[in-house]
Design a protein around this motif. Structure first.
Motif, PDB file in Angstrom:
ATOM      1  N   PHE A   1      15.572 -72.297  23.273  1.00 44.14           N
ATOM      2  CA  PHE A   1      14.854 -73.433  23.841  1.00 44.14           C
ATOM      3  C   PHE A   1      15.116 -73.426  25.340  1.00 44.14           C
ATOM      4  N   PRO A   2      14.335 -72.650  26.107  1.00 45.75           N
ATOM      5  CA  PRO A   2      14.602 -72.542  27.548  1.00 45.75           C
ATOM      6  C   PRO A   2      14.499 -73.900  28.243  1.00 45.75           C
ATOM      7  N   GLN A   3      15.294 -74.054  29.274  1.00 48.18           N
ATOM      8  CA  GLN A   3      15.285 -75.280  30.080  1.00 48.18           C
ATOM      9  C   GLN A   3      14.180 -75.246  31.143  1.00 48.18           C
ATOM     10  N   GLU A   4      13.799 -74.033  31.563  1.00 46.23           N
ATOM     11  CA  GLU A   4      12.780 -73.868  32.602  1.00 46.23           C
ATOM     12  C   GLU A   4      12.002 -72.579  32.356  1.00 46.23           C
ATOM     13  N   LEU A   5      10.747 -72.579  32.800  1.00 43.76           N
ATOM     14  CA  LEU A   5       9.935 -71.368  32.892  1.00 43.76           C
ATOM     15  C   LEU A   5       9.434 -71.314  34.331  1.00 43.76           C
ATOM     16  N   ASP A   6       9.763 -70.257  35.044  1.00 45.49           N
ATOM     17  CA  ASP A   6       9.419 -70.199  36.465  1.00 45.49           C
ATOM     18  C   ASP A   6       7.927 -69.945  36.689  1.00 45.49           C
ATOM     19  N   ASP A   7       7.552 -69.973  37.958  1.00 43.23           N
ATOM     20  CA  ASP A   7       6.135 -69.856  38.340  1.00 43.23           C
ATOM     21  C   ASP A   7       5.506 -68.524  37.956  1.00 43.23           C
ATOM     22  N   THR A   8       6.312 -67.520  37.707  1.00 41.52           N
ATOM     23  CA  THR A   8       5.755 -66.211  37.352  1.00 41.52           C
ATOM     24  C   THR A   8       5.492 -66.072  35.854  1.00 41.52           C
ATOM     25  N   THR A   9       5.900 -67.064  35.087  1.00 43.30           N
ATOM     26  CA  THR A   9       5.690 -67.012  33.634  1.00 43.30           C
ATOM     27  C   THR A   9       4.204 -67.125  33.339  1.00 43.30           C
ATOM     28  N   PRO A  10       3.644 -66.167  32.606  1.00 42.25           N
ATOM     29  CA  PRO A  10       2.217 -66.259  32.286  1.00 42.25           C
ATOM     30  C   PRO A  10       1.931 -67.459  31.377  1.00 42.25           C
TER      31      PRO A  10
ATOM     32  N   PRO B   1       0.841 -69.353  28.341  1.00 42.75           N
ATOM     33  CA  PRO B   1       0.646 -68.986  26.934  1.00 42.75           C
ATOM     34  C   PRO B   1      -0.757 -69.360  26.452  1.00 42.75           C
ATOM     35  N   THR B   2      -1.259 -68.612  25.493  1.00 41.04           N
ATOM     36  CA  THR B   2      -2.586 -68.922  24.947  1.00 41.04           C
ATOM     37  C   THR B   2      -2.602 -70.282  24.278  1.00 41.04           C
ATOM     38  N   TYR B   3      -1.458 -70.763  23.829  1.00 45.95           N
ATOM     39  CA  TYR B   3      -1.387 -72.048  23.135  1.00 45.95           C
ATOM     40  C   TYR B   3      -1.099 -73.223  24.073  1.00 45.95           C
ATOM     41  N   PHE B   4      -1.088 -72.989  25.399  1.00 41.85           N
ATOM     42  CA  PHE B   4      -1.045 -74.108  26.351  1.00 41.85           C
ATOM     43  C   PHE B   4      -2.446 -74.703  26.349  1.00 41.85           C
ATOM     44  N   GLU B   5      -2.578 -75.868  25.758  1.00 42.54           N
ATOM     45  CA  GLU B   5      -3.901 -76.423  25.515  1.00 42.54           C
ATOM     46  C   GLU B   5      -4.134 -77.680  26.349  1.00 42.54           C
ATOM     47  N   LEU B   6      -5.273 -77.716  26.995  1.00 50.60           N
ATOM     48  CA  LEU B   6      -5.721 -78.892  27.734  1.00 50.60           C
ATOM     49  C   LEU B   6      -6.564 -79.736  26.787  1.00 50.60           C
ATOM     50  N   LEU B   7      -6.165 -80.997  26.633  1.00 48.77           N
ATOM     51  CA  LEU B   7      -6.938 -81.939  25.822  1.00 48.77           C
ATOM     52  C   LEU B   7      -7.663 -82.872  26.776  1.00 48.77           C
ATOM     53  N   SER B   8      -8.960 -82.745  26.867  1.00 50.94           N
ATOM     54  CA  SER B   8      -9.775 -83.646  27.688  1.00 50.94           C
ATOM     55  C   SER B   8     -10.517 -84.584  26.753  1.00 50.94           C
ATOM     56  N   PHE B   9     -10.385 -85.873  27.011  1.00 47.87           N
ATOM     57  CA  PHE B   9     -11.017 -86.879  26.169  1.00 47.87           C
ATOM     58  C   PHE B   9     -12.039 -87.662  26.971  1.00 47.87           C
ATOM     59  N   GLU B  10     -13.282 -87.627  26.497  1.00 48.74           N
ATOM     60  CA  GLU B  10     -14.342 -88.404  27.118  1.00 48.74           C
ATOM     61  C   GLU B  10     -14.322 -89.802  26.499  1.00 48.74           C
ATOM     62  N   VAL B  11     -14.011 -90.776  27.317  1.00 54.94           N
ATOM     63  CA  VAL B  11     -13.859 -92.157  26.859  1.00 54.94           C
ATOM     64  C   VAL B  11     -15.234 -92.802  26.754  1.00 54.94           C
ATOM     65  N   HIS B  12     -15.518 -93.422  25.601  1.00 58.23           N
ATOM     66  CA  HIS B  12     -16.816 -94.084  25.422  1.00 58.23           C
ATOM     67  C   HIS B  12     -16.686 -95.571  25.102  1.00 58.23           C
ATOM     68  N   GLN B  13     -15.453 -96.032  24.849  1.00 56.29           N
ATOM     69  CA  GLN B  13     -15.231 -97.465  24.633  1.00 56.29           C
ATOM     70  C   GLN B  13     -13.804 -97.796  25.041  1.00 56.29           C
TER      71      GLN B  13
ATOM     72  N   ASN C   1       0.652 -76.138  38.169  1.00 52.32           N
ATOM     73  CA  ASN C   1       1.112 -77.399  38.758  1.00 52.32           C
ATOM     74  C   ASN C   1       2.241 -78.064  37.983  1.00 52.32           C
ATOM     75  N   LEU C   2       2.566 -77.553  36.793  1.00 47.75           N
ATOM     76  CA  LEU C   2       3.697 -78.103  36.051  1.00 47.75           C
ATOM     77  C   LEU C   2       5.004 -77.689  36.722  1.00 47.75           C
ATOM     78  N   THR C   3       6.003 -78.539  36.619  1.00 47.56           N
ATOM     79  CA  THR C   3       7.337 -78.162  37.095  1.00 47.56           C
ATOM     80  C   THR C   3       7.915 -77.127  36.129  1.00 47.56           C
ATOM     81  N   PRO C   4       8.870 -76.322  36.571  1.00 56.94           N
ATOM     82  CA  PRO C   4       9.486 -75.353  35.658  1.00 56.94           C
ATOM     83  C   PRO C   4      10.071 -75.998  34.397  1.00 56.94           C
ATOM     84  N   SER C   5      10.635 -77.201  34.527  1.00 58.92           N
ATOM     85  CA  SER C   5      11.206 -77.853  33.340  1.00 58.92           C
ATOM     86  C   SER C   5      10.113 -78.366  32.407  1.00 58.92           C
ATOM     87  N   ALA C   6       9.003 -78.848  32.941  1.00 59.15           N
ATOM     88  CA  ALA C   6       7.888 -79.292  32.092  1.00 59.15           C
ATOM     89  C   ALA C   6       7.236 -78.086  31.417  1.00 59.15           C
ATOM     90  N   ARG C   7       7.140 -76.979  32.126  1.00 60.96           N
ATOM     91  CA  ARG C   7       6.553 -75.752  31.586  1.00 60.96           C
ATOM     92  C   ARG C   7       7.395 -75.189  30.440  1.00 60.96           C
TER      93      ARG C   7
END
Length: 187
Positions: free
Chosen positions: A135-144, A146-158, A111-117
């Motif tokens: 430093f690429p300007q875009e990565l197209d939809d076929t780009t696999p 990366p293992t280091y693309f990390e999702l940070l989910s934060f459970e808010v408690h306060q 769901n990221l745009t090629p420029s955000a990717r």
């Protein structure tokens, strides 16, 4: 589905008052470095995966990723100047089971745009710059993904909300302990 915490409609209304400003998606993430010192950086809000779980992305090779692996507690500060509101969200990094996490990461990657990717095609963050590095300007939809693309989910408690319109300013705090309780505070 769980119901929305009482502070979420207030945050949504504040975000709507910001209009189409791209800066309304910027928030500050505070972590603790391995030497015990505080670290703060700006990230982009990516959405909610549950009523009190906020999603951000990072490069898994970054210092913040390492800091959160060592100490998953964080505070997020979201200043919305047009709305004259500051939300401070105390949270803890959470991760779903590995199969679900992979599915969520793949969904977000596509769901990221090629420029955000493109940021995940850049060299490792924080190391000395090599002038000839790509430093690429875009990565197209076929780009696999990366293992280091990390999702940070934060459970808010306060959550603390400081509303800066009027004298005195209004401040309140919500704490999750089974259900959300609200307390009015001095500004």
């Amino acid at each position: 589905m769980d119901s929305l915490p009482p502070w979420r409609p207030l945050l949504r209304a504040a975000l709507q008052r910001e209009g189409r400003s791209s800066s309304s998606r910027w928030l500050q993430l505070a972590t603790v470095a391995s030497d015990g010192t505080p670290r703060v950086r700006t990230l982009v809000f990516r959405g909610w995966s549950a009523p009190a779980v906020l999603d951000l992305f990072t490069d898994g090779r970054s210092e913040k990723a390492s800091e959160l692996r060592n100490l998953p507690d964080a505070e997020i500060c979201w200043l919305l100047p047009r709305a004259r509101s500051q939300f401070r969200l105390r949270s803890r990094r959470s991760q779903p089971p590995a199969a679900e996490l992979l599915k969520q990461r793949q969904h977000h990657w596509q769901n990221l745009t090629p420029s955000a990717r493109a940021l995940w095609g850049w060299p490792e963050p924080g190391i000395p710059l090599e002038l000839e590095a790509a430093f690429p300007q875009e990565l197209d939809d076929t780009t696999p993904m990366p293992t280091y693309f990390e999702l940070l989910s934060f459970e808010v408690h306060q959550v603390e909300l400081l509303e800066l319109g009027g004298q005195p300013h209004q401040r309140r705090r919500w704490c999750a302990s089974g259900s959300w309780s609200e307390e009015l505070l001095n500004p």
